[in-house]
Design a protein around this motif. Structure first.
Motif, PDB file in Angstrom:
ATOM      1  N   PRO A 183      99.881  22.510  48.711  1.00 17.43           N
ATOM      2  CA  PRO A 183      98.493  22.119  48.436  1.00 17.43           C
ATOM      3  C   PRO A 183      98.402  20.988  47.418  1.00 17.43           C
ATOM      4  O   PRO A 183      99.286  20.809  46.582  1.00 17.43           O
ATOM      5  CB  PRO A 183      97.894  23.405  47.870  1.00 17.43           C
ATOM      6  CG  PRO A 183      99.047  24.056  47.159  1.00 17.43           C
ATOM      7  CD  PRO A 183     100.265  23.744  48.009  1.00 17.43           C
ATOM      8  N   LEU A 184      97.297  20.254  47.485  1.00 16.19           N
ATOM      9  CA  LEU A 184      97.032  19.202  46.502  1.00 16.19           C
ATOM     10  C   LEU A 184      95.532  18.957  46.424  1.00 16.19           C
ATOM     11  O   LEU A 184      94.891  18.703  47.452  1.00 16.19           O
ATOM     12  CB  LEU A 184      97.742  17.906  46.898  1.00 16.19           C
ATOM     13  CG  LEU A 184      97.594  16.754  45.898  1.00 16.19           C
ATOM     14  CD1 LEU A 184      98.349  17.051  44.604  1.00 16.19           C
ATOM     15  CD2 LEU A 184      98.082  15.437  46.502  1.00 16.19           C
ATOM     16  N   PRO A 185      94.936  19.002  45.234  1.00 18.58           N
ATOM     17  CA  PRO A 185      93.529  18.596  45.099  1.00 18.58           C
ATOM     18  C   PRO A 185      93.411  17.090  45.319  1.00 18.58           C
ATOM     19  O   PRO A 185      94.239  16.322  44.808  1.00 18.58           O
ATOM     20  CB  PRO A 185      93.185  18.976  43.656  1.00 18.58           C
ATOM     21  CG  PRO A 185      94.276  19.898  43.204  1.00 18.58           C
ATOM     22  CD  PRO A 185      95.496  19.485  43.966  1.00 18.58           C
ATOM     23  N   PRO A 186      92.403  16.642  46.053  1.00 20.55           N
ATOM     24  CA  PRO A 186      92.264  15.194  46.301  1.00 20.55           C
ATOM     25  C   PRO A 186      92.222  14.356  45.023  1.00 20.55           C
ATOM     26  O   PRO A 186      92.752  13.246  44.996  1.00 20.55           O
ATOM     27  CB  PRO A 186      90.942  15.100  47.070  1.00 20.55           C
ATOM     28  CG  PRO A 186      90.803  16.429  47.745  1.00 20.55           C
ATOM     29  CD  PRO A 186      91.397  17.424  46.797  1.00 20.55           C
ATOM     30  N   ASP A 187      91.647  14.902  43.952  1.00 19.17           N
ATOM     31  CA  ASP A 187      91.548  14.107  42.733  1.00 19.17           C
ATOM     32  C   ASP A 187      92.882  13.961  42.011  1.00 19.17           C
ATOM     33  O   ASP A 187      92.987  13.191  41.051  1.00 19.17           O
ATOM     34  CB  ASP A 187      90.506  14.714  41.792  1.00 19.17           C
ATOM     35  CG  ASP A 187      90.910  16.090  41.283  1.00 19.17           C
ATOM     36  OD1 ASP A 187      91.010  17.017  42.114  1.00 19.17           O
ATOM     37  OD2 ASP A 187      91.122  16.235  40.069  1.00 19.17           O
ATOM     38  N   LYS A 188      93.915  14.687  42.478  1.00 16.78           N
ATOM     39  CA  LYS A 188      95.246  14.573  41.884  1.00 16.78           C
ATOM     40  C   LYS A 188      96.209  13.780  42.779  1.00 16.78           C
ATOM     41  O   LYS A 188      97.399  13.689  42.472  1.00 16.78           O
ATOM     42  CB  LYS A 188      95.836  15.962  41.612  1.00 16.78           C
ATOM     43  CG  LYS A 188      95.094  16.735  40.528  1.00 16.78           C
ATOM     44  CD  LYS A 188      95.214  16.053  39.168  1.00 16.78           C
ATOM     45  CE  LYS A 188      94.550  16.854  38.080  1.00 16.78           C
ATOM     46  NZ  LYS A 188      94.689  16.205  36.749  1.00 16.78           N
ATOM     47  N   ASP A 189      95.672  13.208  43.840  1.00 17.85           N
ATOM     48  CA  ASP A 189      96.509  12.443  44.757  1.00 17.85           C
ATOM     49  C   ASP A 189      96.682  11.018  44.224  1.00 17.85           C
ATOM     50  O   ASP A 189      95.742  10.231  44.205  1.00 17.85           O
ATOM     51  CB  ASP A 189      95.872  12.414  46.152  1.00 17.85           C
ATOM     52  CG  ASP A 189      96.783  11.778  47.195  1.00 17.85           C
ATOM     53  OD1 ASP A 189      97.895  11.333  46.837  1.00 17.85           O
ATOM     54  OD2 ASP A 189      96.393  11.740  48.378  1.00 17.85           O
ATOM     55  N   THR A 190      97.901  10.709  43.816  1.00 17.40           N
ATOM     56  CA  THR A 190      98.196   9.359  43.330  1.00 17.40           C
ATOM     57  C   THR A 190      98.987   8.564  44.363  1.00 17.40           C
ATOM     58  O   THR A 190      99.666   7.585  44.015  1.00 17.40           O
ATOM     59  CB  THR A 190      98.986   9.438  42.010  1.00 17.40           C
ATOM     60  OG1 THR A 190     100.149  10.258  42.200  1.00 17.40           O
ATOM     61  CG2 THR A 190      98.129  10.021  40.911  1.00 17.40           C
TER      62      THR A 190
END
Length: 580
Positions: A226-233
């Motif tokens: 999983p990954l929150p969109p706001d943490k996608d770099t």
């Protein structure tokens, strides 16, 4: 109507019945199961997917666990992770929809990791799957993990800029190998690819155009992290992955070091496989395999709690084997990595010639050239014995050293002239020389033509390559024939370049059988893959099975809990701890 599989004790559906392992003593007090049979089950009782994982006897919390490796991990971004080292490092900081309980002895149970179970085949047709997400799983900042973040993680794997990871889910959802042409992640960052949906925060749904009965297995790969969109770099995520596992990355020095420390928001009660024993893990990069092994052998200071990631180098095998004091600090285990002498079926079209090649092989001599039984173990099947449902057979029984007379009989006085393409590395040159002498004693004439080592993989994957024979290896993404036989022997997948079917074998009847087995529930596939393995070899002999790699590892005196992954053949870190 197909009968339902029986439910085994403990709420798990048995995929196969395990056969007794065949052990061989190396003569140095070390025993290795050279013909281990895998036992695989898919858990059906939700209790199998809950935590905490059983305590490791004698393990205590605390200490720094060091892993020494020559080259850096290519990607820490879970959606881009596909190397063995990446696949075994990722569970420290990322959780997936499903995962394997593994005792290191070939006994595997597929359980829910982020999910409550390994998935619900809603209509029993493998086209509609649902996963219920556990309560209590959190990211490193304390936010809960929901179906939304898991779906986003899968969606971002469609981005061609983030290539490198497995592509099963993308291809299956898009129903097209060119999945990025079906759905554009960059243009739809707030949406989801076709077939993937989140009816609510605890439900993740997959809808496929075709049956995808292996979804629970594919969901165990890091692409479902999983990954929150706001943490996608984007392409920089690998420098600081966002943790959902027991550890989080606190230091990343490219090419030098990665440090992971405990994630205080990880809840052991939700995790069926991982522990949080060491205070930190330190990956250190740079030392050659010889230097790393020598450091660990010396067992000084911080290296007492260190593991040399690479197998014991051939140059040090005899030293390690001969040192009784090191015996308690070594691990010897078969792996799922199978090596073949691949026959280019577009060029070598005579079945009798391919059969003669199989009779001619001196596997014992080959293993000696490779470094002995601490490095390799002979095999005669397409699938390694670590494959669920594997059945031992020898379609062309030739003993350990080959049956030269039988090979000559099949050749009928011919002297086939074959070109063996070999990488210009020292090891492959030694192997090629051994094979040349071996095959020429059986009546072949072999010409070795060198291929640059860094180009070989790409070159043999070209359909019109100029070689009759070449060495190649394959390790499955999960221990099922579904990730071996269709990938390597489905002729419909052959294209101009980039082929996994390196033998360029194509038989319509075999292709039909591949489709038939793939449409079966995973619980019924194992024995069918074993039958097809033997059929392909007996009817077509597209390759010569040679050997499986053997893992021989050395670690410091304070290292505990390490075993060789039954799925990937390298050290598993889920039980790792530092001894006092």
């Amino acid at each position: 109507m197909r009968p339902r599989a029986a439910v085994a004790a403990g709420g798990a559906i048995a995929l196969v019945v395990s056969l007794a392992a065949c052990s061989k003593n190396t003569g140095e007090g070390v025993t290795v199961d050279i013909d281990r049979r895998q036992t695989g089950v898919i858990a059906t009782d939700p209790k199998d997917s809950t935590g905490p994982a059983p305590a490791v006897p004698g393990a205590q919390a605390g200490g720094t666990f060091t892993i020494i490796r020559e080259t850096p991990i290519a990607h820490l971004d879970p959606q881009r992770t596909y190397s063995f080292v990446g696949l075994l490092a990722a569970p420290l900081f990322a959780r997936f929809l499903t995962t394997w309980k593994d005792d290191g002895a070939g006994n595997l149970v597929l359980v829910g990791d982020l999910a409550e179970t390994p998935g619900n085949n809603v209509n029993d047709d493998c086209k509609l799957w649902e996963f219920k997400i556990k309560d209590g799983v959190k990211f490193e900042d304390g936010r809960p993990v929901t179906s939304k973040e898991i779906a986003y993680g899968i969606a971002r794997s469609f981005d061609p800029d983030l290539a490198g990871g497995p592509t099963y889910l993308q291809e299956w959802l898009a129903d097209n190998p060119q999945y990025d042409t079906v759905w554009d992640f960059t243009a739809n960052r707030t949406g989801l690819p076709p077939g993937l949906s989140t009816p609510d925060e605890r439900t993740l749904r997959f809808e496929f155009a075709k049956p995808r009965c292996d979804l629970p297995f594919a969901a165990s790969l890091p692409s479902t992290a999983p990954l929150p969109p706001d943490k996608d770099t984007g392409i920089n995520l690998g420098n600081a992955p966002f943790s959902s596992g027991p550890y989080k990355v606190t230091r990343y020095q490219a090419g030098v070091e990665v440090v992971l420390e405990r994630n205080e928001h990880w809840d052991a009660a939700t995790d069926p496989v991982r522990h949080q024993y060491p205070e930190r893990f330190v990956w250190t990069f740079g030392p050659t395999p010889d230097a790393a092994a020598n450091r660990v052998i010396a067992d000084s200071g911080a290296d007492q709690s260190a593991l040399s990631w690479n197998y014991v180098p051939a140059s040090l095998v005899s030293r390690v084997v001969g040192d009784a004091a090191l015996r308690s600090r070594t691990i010897l285990s078969p792996t799922p990595s199978a090596n073949h002498l691949v026959i280019n079926n577009r060029r070598v079209t005579d079945l009798r010639v391919r059969q003669a090649l199989n009779y001619a092989i001196d596997r014992e001599g080959l293993v000696k050239v490779l470094g002995g039984q601490h490095v390799a173990a002979p095999m005669t099947t397409l699938m390694p014995s670590s494959t669920i449902g594997h059945r031992a057979y020898d379609a062309y029984p030739a003993g350990l050293n080959g049956e030269l007379e039988k090979a000559r009989e099949l050749l009928g006085g011919q002297t086939p002239e074959l070109v063996l393409g070999a990488a210009d590395s020292a090891v492959e040159q030694q192997v090629a020389t051994q094979l040349k002498g071996n095959l020429e004693r059986a009546g072949f004439k072999i010409t070795i033509r060198n291929i640059p080592d860094d180009a070989k993989l790409d070159e043999i994957k070209k359909r019109d390559n100029p070689w009759d024979l070449y060495l190649s290896s394959w390790a499955a993404d999960w221990p099922s024939g579904a990730s071996i036989l269709p990938v390597l022997y489905d002729g419909r997948s052959i294209r101009a370049e980039g082929n996994s079917n390196e033998s360029y074998f194509n038989d319509p009847a075999i292709n039909v059988e591949l489709d038939r087995i793939l449409a079966l529930p995973p619980t019924e596939q194992g024995p069918e893959w074993a039958k097809l393995d033997e059929r392909i070899m007996k009817e077509h002999a597209p390759v010569v099975p040679l050997y499986v790699d053997v893992a021989y590892l050395v670690h410091g005196s304070k290292v505990g809990g390490i075993f060789v992954s039954s799925v990937f053949g390298f050290p598993s870190l889920v039980n790792a701890h530092v001894k006092p």
